[in-house]
Design a protein around this motif. Structure first.
Motif, PDB file in Angstrom:
ATOM      1  N   LEU A  28       1.036  -1.010   0.086  1.00 15.08           N
ATOM      2  CA  LEU A  28       0.082  -0.019  -0.048  1.00 15.08           C
ATOM      3  C   LEU A  28       0.968   1.404  -0.081  1.00 15.08           C
ATOM      4  O   LEU A  28       1.637   1.439   0.970  1.00 15.08           O
ATOM      5  N   ASP A  29       0.801   2.170  -0.914  1.00 12.54           N
ATOM      6  CA  ASP A  29       1.620   3.225  -1.133  1.00 12.54           C
ATOM      7  C   ASP A  29       0.574   4.373  -0.403  1.00 12.54           C
ATOM      8  O   ASP A  29      -0.697   4.400  -0.918  1.00 12.54           O
ATOM      9  N   VAL A  30       0.945   5.307   0.281  1.00 15.87           N
ATOM     10  CA  VAL A  30       0.151   6.342   0.970  1.00 15.87           C
ATOM     11  C   VAL A  30       0.983   7.770   0.225  1.00 15.87           C
ATOM     12  O   VAL A  30       2.077   7.925   0.287  1.00 15.87           O
ATOM     13  N   VAL A  31       0.009   8.531  -0.340  1.00 11.47           N
ATOM     14  CA  VAL A  31       0.467   9.682  -0.818  1.00 11.47           C
ATOM     15  C   VAL A  31      -0.364  10.985  -0.335  1.00 11.47           C
ATOM     16  O   VAL A  31      -1.935  10.655   0.002  1.00 11.47           O
ATOM     17  N   ASN A  32       0.112  11.959  -0.188  1.00 12.11           N
ATOM     18  CA  ASN A  32      -0.763  13.171   0.414  1.00 12.11           C
ATOM     19  C   ASN A  32      -1.268  14.268  -0.743  1.00 12.11           C
ATOM     20  O   ASN A  32       0.083  14.537  -1.604  1.00 12.11           O
TER      21      ASN A  32
ATOM     22  N   GLY B 228      -4.860   6.055   0.076  1.00  7.42           N
ATOM     23  CA  GLY B 228      -4.008   4.773  -0.084  1.00  7.42           C
ATOM     24  C   GLY B 228      -4.194   4.436  -1.254  1.00  7.42           C
ATOM     25  O   GLY B 228      -5.191   4.124  -1.965  1.00  7.42           O
ATOM     26  N   VAL B 229      -3.095   3.812  -2.053  1.00 10.51           N
ATOM     27  CA  VAL B 229      -3.081   3.276  -3.308  1.00 10.51           C
ATOM     28  C   VAL B 229      -2.591   1.841  -3.242  1.00 10.51           C
ATOM     29  O   VAL B 229      -1.242   1.733  -2.982  1.00 10.51           O
ATOM     30  N   VAL B 230      -3.260   0.840  -4.227  1.00 13.72           N
ATOM     31  CA  VAL B 230      -2.465  -0.398  -4.174  1.00 13.72           C
ATOM     32  C   VAL B 230      -2.324  -0.407  -5.582  1.00 13.72           C
ATOM     33  O   VAL B 230      -3.086  -0.405  -6.497  1.00 13.72           O
ATOM     34  N   ARG B 231      -0.944  -0.465  -5.954  1.00 15.78           N
ATOM     35  CA  ARG B 231      -0.655  -0.359  -7.237  1.00 15.78           C
ATOM     36  C   ARG B 231      -0.764  -1.609  -8.198  1.00 15.78           C
ATOM     37  O   ARG B 231      -1.174  -1.465  -9.316  1.00 15.78           O
ATOM     38  N   GLU B 232      -0.829  -2.917  -7.492  1.00 16.99           N
ATOM     39  CA  GLU B 232      -1.156  -4.052  -8.265  1.00 16.99           C
ATOM     40  C   GLU B 232      -2.613  -4.439  -7.623  1.00 16.99           C
ATOM     41  O   GLU B 232      -2.702  -5.761  -7.238  1.00 16.99           O
ATOM     42  N   GLY B 233      -3.548  -3.329  -8.021  1.00 14.33           N
ATOM     43  CA  GLY B 233      -4.874  -3.796  -7.734  1.00 14.33           C
ATOM     44  C   GLY B 233      -5.542  -5.052  -8.255  1.00 14.33           C
ATOM     45  O   GLY B 233      -6.300  -5.581  -7.795  1.00 14.33           O
TER      46      GLY B 233
ATOM     47  N   GLY C 213       5.112   7.187   1.908  1.00 16.08           N
ATOM     48  CA  GLY C 213       5.442   5.937   2.520  1.00 16.08           C
ATOM     49  C   GLY C 213       4.784   4.795   1.816  1.00 16.08           C
ATOM     50  O   GLY C 213       3.920   4.926   1.197  1.00 16.08           O
ATOM     51  N   ARG C 214       5.198   3.527   2.175  1.00 22.04           N
ATOM     52  CA  ARG C 214       4.831   2.184   1.718  1.00 22.04           C
ATOM     53  C   ARG C 214       4.603   1.229   2.843  1.00 22.04           C
ATOM     54  O   ARG C 214       5.717   1.354   3.789  1.00 22.04           O
ATOM     55  N   ARG C 215       3.798   0.529   2.897  1.00 23.91           N
ATOM     56  CA  ARG C 215       3.659  -0.454   3.983  1.00 23.91           C
ATOM     57  C   ARG C 215       3.050  -1.958   3.180  1.00 23.91           C
ATOM     58  O   ARG C 215       2.134  -1.777   2.111  1.00 23.91           O
TER      59      ARG C 215
END
Length: 249
Positions: free
Chosen positions: A4-8, A22-27, A219-221
């Motif tokens: 999960l990438d988090v961008v503001n 929250g963005v899941v790039r491999e959705g 960040g990414r988690r």
């Protein structure tokens, strides 16, 4: 394990503010029946799953609903994909095709005004009255409270209150509401929302509005949905995204 990438999105010129996304790039690897539970678990005002980066196919959720269109997630994911080498000129949420591009520090999209539904705007006489509102104000339904900071220059002070019964009491930056206000006023705006966010809009007479702003990666988690049905908890839930930062360039 997923990531999960988090961008503001819509970060202010001084680096403050911005609405977390929250963005899941491999959705495409996350089954659709799991997505709503994950969005509720993460608690962002919106979360987005990229189903096909090449064609711009995306899927957006609040903690309680799937959305056909949302402004800040599309601005944010366009920036993130571009940062990672995927220059996607058109995003495809359920509502239709949304052009996306970059200008200087800002990430931009172009959307139709009628896509920004379900939000009521209310003008107040002064910025002080908007700032003094409780969070949320009494009443039902999505409220976009605003006042002119400088009418001649098109500068607006706004606050957004979803009032939909989830954990988002006040939205830090709301692209669809800024789009709706731009269409109502028939002019381009610079909106200062929340605690320091900045939203840029451009009005067009063909019924479209450009929506843009600065984006920051936070960040990414990793996360792993639990095996039990209906219990999709993120691994390390509650940890801050920066606890798992890595380079995305």
């Amino acid at each position: 394990m997923y990531e999960l990438d988090v961008v503001n999105v819509f970060v202010g010129p001084d680096g403050r503010g911005g609405n977390a996304l929250g963005v899941v790039r491999e959705g495409r690897t996350v089954p659709q029946e799991m997505r709503q539970g994950l969005a509720a678990e993460w608690g962002f005002s919106e979360s987005l799953f990229v189903d096909d980066a090449r064609t711009g196919l995306v899927d957006v959720y609040t903690p309680g609903a799937r959305l056909p269109f949302a402004g800040h997630p599309l601005v944010g994911v366009a920036w993130l994909l571009r940062r990672q080498g995927e220059d996607v000129p058109v995003l495809r949420p359920p509502v239709g095709e949304v052009a996306a591009w970059a200008e200087g520090e800002a990430s931009w999209i172009r959307a139709r005004a009628e896509w920004a539904t379900g939000r009521r705007t209310e003008q107040f006489r002064t910025v002080a009255e908007v700032d003094a509102l409780p969070a949320p104000p009494p009443g039902d339904g999505w409220l976009y409270a605003w006042a002119w900071e400088d009418e001649g220059a098109g500068r607006v002070r706004a606050r957004g209150f979803p009032r939909r019964g989830d954990n988002v009491v006040e939205d830090e930056a709301t692209g669809a509401a800024a789009l709706a206000l731009t269409a109502e006023l028939g002019r381009s705006l610079t909106v200062r929302q929340g605690g320091g966010s900045s939203i840029l809009t451009r009005f067009h007479h063909d019924g479209t509005v450009d929506l843009g702003g600065r984006v920051r990666w936070d960040g990414r988690r990793p996360f792993a949905p639990a095996a039990g049905p209906g219990d999709q908890r993120a691994a390390g839930a509650g940890c801050r995204p920066q606890d798992h930062e890595e380079d995305i360039s």
